[in-house]
Design a protein around this motif. Structure first.
Motif, PDB file in Angstrom:
ATOM      1  N   ILE A  21       0.852  -1.192   0.000  1.00 26.74           N
ATOM      2  CA  ILE A  21       0.000   0.000   0.000  1.00 26.74           C
ATOM      3  C   ILE A  21       0.891   1.246   0.000  1.00 26.74           C
ATOM      4  N   PRO A  22       0.700   2.156  -0.964  1.00 29.82           N
ATOM      5  CA  PRO A  22       1.499   3.388  -0.965  1.00 29.82           C
ATOM      6  C   PRO A  22       1.227   4.222   0.293  1.00 29.82           C
ATOM      7  N   PHE A  23       2.289   4.770   0.851  1.00 26.14           N
ATOM      8  CA  PHE A  23       2.129   5.609   2.043  1.00 26.14           C
ATOM      9  C   PHE A  23       3.010   6.834   1.949  1.00 26.14           C
ATOM     10  N   LEU A  48      -2.073   6.620   4.213  1.00 26.81           N
ATOM     11  CA  LEU A  48      -2.036   5.381   3.452  1.00 26.81           C
ATOM     12  C   LEU A  48      -3.053   5.505   2.330  1.00 26.81           C
ATOM     13  N   SER A  49      -2.623   5.325   1.092  1.00 21.31           N
ATOM     14  CA  SER A  49      -3.518   5.446  -0.061  1.00 21.31           C
ATOM     15  C   SER A  49      -4.363   4.189  -0.170  1.00 21.31           C
ATOM     16  N   PHE A  50      -5.608   4.325   0.210  1.00 23.32           N
ATOM     17  CA  PHE A  50      -6.535   3.206   0.193  1.00 23.32           C
ATOM     18  C   PHE A  50      -7.936   3.776   0.089  1.00 23.32           C
ATOM     19  N   ASN A  93      -6.224  12.322  15.848  1.00 26.00           N
ATOM     20  CA  ASN A  93      -7.407  11.936  15.095  1.00 26.00           C
ATOM     21  C   ASN A  93      -7.049  10.935  14.017  1.00 26.00           C
ATOM     22  N   VAL A  94      -8.074  10.204  13.601  1.00 27.31           N
ATOM     23  CA  VAL A  94      -7.961   9.210  12.538  1.00 27.31           C
ATOM     24  C   VAL A  94      -9.073   9.520  11.559  1.00 27.31           C
ATOM     25  N   ARG A  95      -8.705   9.700  10.274  1.00 26.42           N
ATOM     26  CA  ARG A  95      -9.711  10.011   9.251  1.00 26.42           C
ATOM     27  C   ARG A  95      -9.669   8.976   8.142  1.00 26.42           C
ATOM     28  N   PHE A  96     -10.826   8.486   7.794  1.00 27.50           N
ATOM     29  CA  PHE A  96     -10.989   7.586   6.660  1.00 27.50           C
ATOM     30  C   PHE A  96     -11.664   8.400   5.564  1.00 27.50           C
ATOM     31  N   THR A  97     -11.071   8.454   4.390  1.00 26.63           N
ATOM     32  CA  THR A  97     -11.682   9.171   3.271  1.00 26.63           C
ATOM     33  C   THR A  97     -11.797   8.212   2.088  1.00 26.63           C
ATOM     34  N   GLN A  98     -12.379   8.693   1.018  1.00 30.58           N
ATOM     35  CA  GLN A  98     -12.523   7.832  -0.160  1.00 30.58           C
ATOM     36  C   GLN A  98     -11.207   7.651  -0.887  1.00 30.58           C
ATOM     37  N   LYS A  99     -10.164   8.391  -0.497  1.00 31.10           N
ATOM     38  CA  LYS A  99      -8.862   8.265  -1.143  1.00 31.10           C
ATOM     39  C   LYS A  99      -7.785   7.697  -0.227  1.00 31.10           C
ATOM     40  N   GLU A 100      -7.900   7.953   1.086  1.00 34.98           N
ATOM     41  CA  GLU A 100      -6.803   7.563   1.974  1.00 34.98           C
ATOM     42  C   GLU A 100      -7.229   7.499   3.438  1.00 34.98           C
ATOM     43  N   LEU A 101      -6.342   6.896   4.212  1.00 31.29           N
ATOM     44  CA  LEU A 101      -6.445   6.860   5.667  1.00 31.29           C
ATOM     45  C   LEU A 101      -5.406   7.835   6.186  1.00 31.29           C
ATOM     46  N   ILE A 102      -5.811   8.757   7.084  1.00 30.03           N
ATOM     47  CA  ILE A 102      -4.899   9.785   7.595  1.00 30.03           C
ATOM     48  C   ILE A 102      -4.896   9.745   9.117  1.00 30.03           C
ATOM     49  N   LEU A 103      -3.721   9.578   9.701  1.00 30.50           N
ATOM     50  CA  LEU A 103      -3.550   9.644  11.150  1.00 30.50           C
ATOM     51  C   LEU A 103      -2.670  10.852  11.447  1.00 30.50           C
ATOM     52  N   LEU A 141       0.496   0.245  12.991  1.00 25.20           N
ATOM     53  CA  LEU A 141      -0.749   0.643  13.646  1.00 25.20           C
ATOM     54  C   LEU A 141      -1.770   1.137  12.626  1.00 25.20           C
ATOM     55  N   ALA A 142      -1.308   1.933  11.674  1.00 19.97           N
ATOM     56  CA  ALA A 142      -2.203   2.444  10.630  1.00 19.97           C
ATOM     57  C   ALA A 142      -2.717   1.313   9.751  1.00 19.97           C
ATOM     58  N   ALA A 143      -1.847   0.368   9.412  1.00 19.65           N
ATOM     59  CA  ALA A 143      -2.253  -0.753   8.555  1.00 19.65           C
ATOM     60  C   ALA A 143      -3.305  -1.624   9.231  1.00 19.65           C
TER      61      ALA A 143
END
Length: 198
Positions: free
Chosen positions: A63-65, A84-86, A158-168, A190-192
Protein backbone atom coordinates in the motif's frame (compact mmCIF):
# COMPACT_ATOMS: atom_id res chain seq x y z
CA UNK A 1 16.68 61.96 0.43
CA UNK A 2 13.08 61.74 1.64
CA UNK A 3 12.20 59.30 -1.18
CA UNK A 4 15.02 56.99 -0.07
CA UNK A 5 13.78 57.19 3.52
CA UNK A 6 10.23 56.29 2.44
CA UNK A 7 11.49 53.32 0.46
CA UNK A 8 13.53 52.12 3.44
CA UNK A 9 10.51 52.43 5.73
CA UNK A 10 8.52 50.38 3.25
CA UNK A 11 11.14 47.73 2.50
CA UNK A 12 12.60 47.18 5.99
CA UNK A 13 9.59 45.29 7.44
CA UNK A 14 9.33 43.28 4.25
CA UNK A 15 13.03 42.34 4.41
CA UNK A 16 12.71 41.37 8.10
CA UNK A 17 9.70 39.18 7.33
CA UNK A 18 11.48 37.55 4.39
CA UNK A 19 14.61 37.00 6.50
CA UNK A 20 12.64 35.29 9.29
CA UNK A 21 10.83 33.13 6.74
CA UNK A 22 14.11 32.05 5.16
CA UNK A 23 15.69 31.26 8.54
CA UNK A 24 12.72 29.08 9.46
CA UNK A 25 12.71 27.39 6.07
CA UNK A 26 16.46 26.67 6.14
CA UNK A 27 16.27 25.26 9.69
CA UNK A 28 13.39 22.99 8.65
CA UNK A 29 15.33 21.91 5.56
CA UNK A 30 18.41 21.07 7.68
CA UNK A 31 16.33 19.13 10.21
CA UNK A 32 14.60 17.23 7.39
CA UNK A 33 17.91 15.69 6.31
CA UNK A 34 17.44 13.29 9.19
CA UNK A 35 14.56 11.74 7.25
CA UNK A 36 17.08 10.43 4.72
CA UNK A 37 18.54 8.27 7.51
CA UNK A 38 15.14 6.94 8.58
CA UNK A 39 13.58 6.28 5.14
CA UNK A 40 15.68 3.19 4.24
CA UNK A 41 14.44 1.41 7.39
CA UNK A 42 10.91 1.79 6.00
CA UNK A 43 11.88 0.68 2.48
CA UNK A 44 11.04 4.21 1.38
CA UNK A 45 12.62 7.45 0.23
CA UNK A 46 12.82 10.90 1.79
CA UNK A 47 11.31 13.64 -0.36
CA UNK A 48 12.64 17.08 0.51
CA UNK A 49 11.62 19.86 -1.87
CA UNK A 50 11.62 23.62 -1.52
CA UNK A 51 8.40 25.13 -0.16
CA UNK A 52 6.79 21.74 0.46
CA UNK A 53 6.60 19.85 3.76
CA UNK A 54 9.28 17.15 3.95
CA UNK A 55 7.98 13.60 3.70
CA UNK A 56 8.90 9.95 3.59
CA UNK A 57 7.24 8.08 0.73
CA UNK A 58 7.12 4.36 -0.03
CA UNK A 59 4.94 1.26 0.16
CA UNK A 60 3.95 -0.74 3.21
CA UNK A 61 2.48 -4.22 2.65
CA UNK A 62 1.85 -3.20 -0.96
CA UNK A 63 0.00 0.00 0.00
CA UNK A 64 1.50 3.39 -0.97
CA UNK A 65 2.13 5.61 2.04
CA UNK A 66 3.47 9.02 2.95
CA UNK A 67 4.59 10.36 6.30
CA UNK A 68 4.37 14.15 6.07
CA UNK A 69 6.08 16.42 8.60
CA UNK A 70 4.92 19.95 9.43
CA UNK A 71 7.27 22.18 11.41
CA UNK A 72 6.09 23.93 14.54
CA UNK A 73 5.13 27.58 14.19
CA UNK A 74 4.83 30.32 16.74
CA UNK A 75 1.19 29.48 17.53
CA UNK A 76 0.98 25.90 16.32
CA UNK A 77 2.79 22.73 17.33
CA UNK A 78 4.60 20.57 14.80
CA UNK A 79 2.75 17.55 13.55
CA UNK A 80 3.14 14.37 11.58
CA UNK A 81 0.55 12.84 9.27
CA UNK A 82 0.63 9.25 8.13
CA UNK A 83 -1.31 8.80 4.88
CA UNK A 84 -2.04 5.38 3.45
CA UNK A 85 -3.52 5.45 -0.06
CA UNK A 86 -6.53 3.21 0.19
CA UNK A 87 -10.09 3.74 -0.97
CA UNK A 88 -12.66 3.44 1.80
CA UNK A 89 -16.37 3.18 0.96
CA UNK A 90 -17.19 5.76 3.65
CA UNK A 91 -16.00 9.00 5.22
CA UNK A 92 -15.28 8.81 8.94
CA UNK A 93 -13.38 10.86 11.53
CA UNK A 94 -12.48 9.60 14.98
CA UNK A 95 -10.98 11.52 17.91
CA UNK A 96 -11.09 11.75 21.68
CA UNK A 97 -13.76 13.90 23.35
CA UNK A 98 -12.56 17.48 23.82
CA UNK A 99 -9.81 17.19 21.18
CA UNK A 100 -11.42 19.79 18.89
CA UNK A 101 -10.89 23.43 19.61
CA UNK A 102 -12.08 26.77 18.27
CA UNK A 103 -13.13 27.06 14.65
CA UNK A 104 -12.37 23.41 13.99
CA UNK A 105 -15.30 22.50 16.25
CA UNK A 106 -17.67 24.80 14.35
CA UNK A 107 -16.79 23.44 10.90
CA UNK A 108 -16.62 19.74 11.72
CA UNK A 109 -18.15 17.42 9.14
CA UNK A 110 -20.53 14.51 9.50
CA UNK A 111 -22.99 13.35 12.09
CA UNK A 112 -22.08 11.41 15.24
CA UNK A 113 -22.31 7.61 15.23
CA UNK A 114 -22.77 5.42 18.28
CA UNK A 115 -21.70 1.79 18.09
CA UNK A 116 -23.50 0.32 21.10
CA UNK A 117 -20.15 -0.47 22.74
CA UNK A 118 -20.51 1.73 25.83
CA UNK A 119 -16.78 1.96 26.64
CA UNK A 120 -15.90 2.85 23.02
CA UNK A 121 -18.73 5.39 22.65
CA UNK A 122 -17.76 7.09 25.92
CA UNK A 123 -14.03 7.32 25.09
CA UNK A 124 -14.22 8.19 21.39
CA UNK A 125 -16.19 10.58 19.18
CA UNK A 126 -17.00 9.18 15.75
CA UNK A 127 -18.46 11.32 12.97
CA UNK A 128 -19.45 10.01 9.54
CA UNK A 129 -20.41 11.87 6.41
CA UNK A 130 -21.97 9.83 3.63
CA UNK A 131 -22.36 6.05 3.54
CA UNK A 132 -23.18 5.90 7.25
CA UNK A 133 -24.35 2.30 6.96
CA UNK A 134 -20.96 1.19 5.63
CA UNK A 135 -19.20 3.15 8.37
CA UNK A 136 -21.40 1.49 11.00
CA UNK A 137 -20.65 -1.91 9.49
CA UNK A 138 -16.91 -1.18 9.82
CA UNK A 139 -17.37 -0.09 13.44
CA UNK A 140 -19.49 -3.17 14.27
CA UNK A 141 -16.31 -5.25 14.19
CA UNK A 142 -14.66 -5.15 17.65
CA UNK A 143 -11.21 -5.64 16.06
CA UNK A 144 -11.66 -2.36 14.14
CA UNK A 145 -12.82 -0.51 17.25
CA UNK A 146 -9.82 -1.85 19.18
CA UNK A 147 -7.43 -0.74 16.41
CA UNK A 148 -8.92 2.78 16.55
CA UNK A 149 -8.51 2.93 20.33
CA UNK A 150 -4.90 1.71 20.02
CA UNK A 151 -4.12 4.46 17.51
CA UNK A 152 -5.58 7.14 19.80
CA UNK A 153 -3.82 5.63 22.84
CA UNK A 154 -0.53 5.74 20.91
CA UNK A 155 -0.84 9.52 20.71
CA UNK A 156 -2.64 10.17 17.43
CA UNK A 157 -5.11 13.00 17.91
CA UNK A 158 -7.41 11.94 15.09
CA UNK A 159 -7.96 9.21 12.54
CA UNK A 160 -9.71 10.01 9.25
CA UNK A 161 -10.99 7.59 6.66
CA UNK A 162 -11.68 9.17 3.27
CA UNK A 163 -12.52 7.83 -0.16
CA UNK A 164 -8.86 8.26 -1.14
CA UNK A 165 -6.80 7.56 1.97
CA UNK A 166 -6.45 6.86 5.67
CA UNK A 167 -4.90 9.78 7.59
CA UNK A 168 -3.55 9.64 11.15
CA UNK A 169 -2.35 12.91 12.73
CA UNK A 170 -0.06 13.34 15.74
CA UNK A 171 1.45 16.47 17.28
CA UNK A 172 5.12 16.75 18.18
CA UNK A 173 8.55 17.96 17.10
CA UNK A 174 9.30 15.04 14.79
CA UNK A 175 11.83 16.94 12.70
CA UNK A 176 13.65 17.90 15.89
CA UNK A 177 14.44 14.34 16.91
CA UNK A 178 11.32 12.64 18.29
CA UNK A 179 11.11 10.21 15.37
CA UNK A 180 13.12 6.98 15.29
CA UNK A 181 12.99 4.22 12.66
CA UNK A 182 11.34 1.87 15.16
CA UNK A 183 8.77 4.52 16.04
CA UNK A 184 7.92 5.12 12.37
CA UNK A 185 7.61 1.38 11.69
CA UNK A 186 5.31 0.96 14.68
CA UNK A 187 3.10 3.84 13.53
CA UNK A 188 2.81 2.36 10.03
CA UNK A 189 1.88 -1.04 11.46
CA UNK A 190 -0.75 0.64 13.65
CA UNK A 191 -2.20 2.44 10.63
CA UNK A 192 -2.25 -0.75 8.56
CA UNK A 193 -4.25 -2.53 11.28
CA UNK A 194 -7.10 -0.11 10.65
CA UNK A 195 -7.49 -1.57 7.16
CA UNK A 196 -7.35 -5.27 7.95
CA UNK A 197 -11.04 -5.94 8.51
CA UNK A 198 -13.08 -4.05 5.93
Amino acid sequence: MSILKEWLEFLLPLMIFLGLFLVRYVSQFVKARRLKEIAPYLNAEAVIRPFSPPRIRGTYMGIPFQIVFFAAGRNSPGRMQIKLSFSFPFGLEVRRPGAMQGLEQIFQKGRPIETGDEAFDKGVIVRADGERDKAKLYLDNPVNRQAIVEALDAGFENVRFTQKELILTRQGDFLGGELTPEHAQGDLALAARLMQRL
